[in-house]
Design a protein around this motif. Sequence first.
Motif, short mmCIF file in Angstrom:
data_model
loop_
_atom_site.label_atom_id
_atom_site.label_comp_id
_atom_site.label_asym_id
_atom_site.label_seq_id
_atom_site.Cartn_x
_atom_site.Cartn_y
_atom_site.Cartn_z
N TYR A 1 0.84 -1.20 0.00
CA TYR A 1 0.00 0.00 0.00
C TYR A 1 0.87 1.25 0.00
CZ TYR A 1 -3.97 2.98 1.39
OH TYR A 1 -4.95 3.95 1.43
N ASP A 2 1.88 1.26 0.85
CA ASP A 2 2.81 2.39 0.94
C ASP A 2 3.58 2.54 -0.37
OD1 ASP A 2 4.48 4.40 2.61
OD2 ASP A 2 5.99 3.05 1.78
N ARG A 3 4.01 1.43 -0.95
CA ARG A 3 4.78 1.47 -2.19
C ARG A 3 3.96 2.05 -3.34
NH1 ARG A 3 6.59 -3.17 -1.51
NH2 ARG A 3 5.19 -4.39 -2.86
N GLN A 4 2.67 1.70 -3.38
CA GLN A 4 1.80 2.25 -4.42
C GLN A 4 1.70 3.77 -4.32
OE1 GLN A 4 1.58 -0.46 -6.62
NE2 GLN A 4 -0.50 0.27 -6.95
N PHE A 5 1.59 4.27 -3.09
CA PHE A 5 1.52 5.72 -2.91
C PHE A 5 2.83 6.38 -3.30
CE2 PHE A 5 2.10 9.66 -0.56
CZ PHE A 5 0.92 10.33 -0.85
N GLN A 6 3.96 5.77 -2.92
CA GLN A 6 5.26 6.34 -3.26
C GLN A 6 5.45 6.42 -4.77
OE1 GLN A 6 7.02 7.80 -1.16
NE2 GLN A 6 6.33 6.97 0.79
N GLN A 7 4.98 5.42 -5.50
CA GLN A 7 5.07 5.44 -6.96
C GLN A 7 4.21 6.56 -7.53
OE1 GLN A 7 3.98 1.47 -8.20
NE2 GLN A 7 5.90 0.56 -7.47
N HIS A 8 3.03 6.72 -6.96
CA HIS A 8 2.14 7.81 -7.38
C HIS A 8 2.80 9.16 -7.13
CE1 HIS A 8 -1.23 10.59 -7.40
NE2 HIS A 8 -1.01 10.85 -6.13
N ALA A 9 3.37 9.35 -5.94
CA ALA A 9 4.02 10.61 -5.58
C ALA A 9 5.21 10.89 -6.48
CB ALA A 9 4.44 10.59 -4.11
N GLN A 10 5.96 9.83 -6.82
CA GLN A 10 7.12 9.99 -7.68
C GLN A 10 6.70 10.40 -9.09
OE1 GLN A 10 10.41 9.73 -6.60
NE2 GLN A 10 10.75 10.70 -8.58
N TYR A 11 5.61 9.84 -9.58
CA TYR A 11 5.10 10.25 -10.91
C TYR A 11 4.76 11.73 -10.90
CZ TYR A 11 2.10 10.98 -14.91
OH TYR A 11 1.55 11.50 -16.05
N CYS A 12 4.09 12.19 -9.84
CA CYS A 12 3.73 13.61 -9.74
C CYS A 12 4.97 14.49 -9.77
CB CYS A 12 2.95 13.87 -8.45
SG CYS A 12 1.32 13.12 -8.40
N ARG A 13 5.97 14.14 -8.95
CA ARG A 13 7.20 14.94 -8.90
C ARG A 13 7.88 14.99 -10.26
NH1 ARG A 13 7.56 12.43 -3.72
NH2 ARG A 13 8.85 10.75 -4.55
N ASN A 14 7.98 13.82 -10.92
CA ASN A 14 8.64 13.76 -12.22
C ASN A 14 7.88 14.55 -13.28
OD1 ASN A 14 10.65 12.13 -11.18
ND2 ASN A 14 9.74 10.22 -11.89
N ALA A 15 6.55 14.44 -13.26
CA ALA A 15 5.72 15.14 -14.24
C ALA A 15 5.93 16.65 -14.15
CB ALA A 15 4.26 14.78 -14.06
N PHE A 16 5.91 17.18 -12.94
CA PHE A 16 6.07 18.62 -12.77
C PHE A 16 7.50 19.06 -13.06
CE2 PHE A 16 1.94 18.31 -10.98
CZ PHE A 16 1.39 19.58 -11.09
N LEU A 17 8.46 18.24 -12.68
CA LEU A 17 9.86 18.57 -12.95
C LEU A 17 10.12 18.62 -14.46
CD1 LEU A 17 12.68 19.07 -11.71
CD2 LEU A 17 13.07 16.60 -11.83
N LYS A 18 9.64 17.62 -15.20
CA LYS A 18 9.85 17.56 -16.65
C LYS A 18 9.18 18.73 -17.36
CE LYS A 18 10.25 12.52 -16.97
NZ LYS A 18 9.57 11.27 -17.43
N SER A 19 8.06 19.18 -16.85
CA SER A 19 7.32 20.26 -17.50
C SER A 19 7.86 21.65 -17.16
CB SER A 19 5.84 20.19 -17.12
OG SER A 19 5.67 20.57 -15.76
N GLY A 20 8.71 21.71 -16.13
CA GLY A 20 9.21 23.01 -15.68
C GLY A 20 8.28 23.70 -14.70
N ALA A 21 7.22 23.00 -14.29
CA ALA A 21 6.29 23.56 -13.29
C ALA A 21 6.79 23.23 -11.88
CB ALA A 21 4.89 23.00 -13.51
N GLU A 22 6.08 23.75 -10.88
CA GLU A 22 6.47 23.52 -9.50
C GLU A 22 5.37 22.74 -8.77
OE1 GLU A 22 8.89 27.02 -7.76
OE2 GLU A 22 7.57 27.92 -9.26
#
Length: 288
Positions: free
Chosen positions: A245-266
């Motif tokens: 359960y924790d791992r699923q959330f961490q993967q979700h959070a990592q996708y969010c961080r990567n998506a915003f980083l790649k786009s140049g957003a914060e």
Amino acid sequence: MDTAEILKKVRQLEIKTKGLTNHIFAGEYHSAFKGRGMSFSEVRDYHFGDDVRAIDWNVTARFNSPYIKIFEEERELTVLLLVDVSESETFGTTRQTKRSLVTELCAVLAFSAIKNNDKVGVIFFSDGMEKYIPPKKGKSHILFIIRELLSFEPKKKGTNIAETLRFFNNATKKKSIVFLLSDFFSGNYQDALNIASKRHDVVGVQVYDRRDKELPDAGLIRMTDAETGTSQWVDSSDRKVREYYDRQFQQHAQYCRNAFLKSGAELISIRTDEDYVKALQTFFLNRV
């Protein structure tokens, strides 16, 4: 809530969030989000120490005395609040639900914006765009937005951030400050975020509950997906289940961080039982 309860809650939110804006966020917001540039304001007499590059040579020649140009920041900006009103936002296990936290955050941001004479608009979204409130100035407009935040009932339960960003990209051509407030439990939105971030100043505000991340050791429990309605029994006393359960959330959070980083957003992440004042202050100060 009935009308009287909504108005009472609006007043409580106004007092709390406007107070925070006046005493904490006004200066930080102004510094964090710059105007569109500098425009000519007036000329005045040259004083010793002024930048000689600012001398207006035409006026100086006309009056046979040195004058300099004064410029001021074009301050007026447009702020758009993209607010997730999907069913997962109604979840909360501590002081408040994710939606109530989002409502407070929106109120703080809106009052900060109008204090700096900026326009504020809102897009409510779930599976798609639910309601659009065009940007305007003024306290009465902000109070109307807060009433809508408190009382709005979405037609759908799911979350589609990509579709919402596509609507926003098509509807808003003028560069804006965009706060995207959601738990981001949505499908792939990378491409739409990339396009929005090229045109606008985009800030994601991820709100989550501790139980989105941590499953309690509570034996056999029935879990229901608020957006799809599907249910299943889960043995939360099993350590491997909790770790998964924790791992699923961490993967979700990592996708969010990567998506915003790649786009140049914060991206800002705020938990429902945490102090959002500190999180917003830190964000504003780091942008200066």
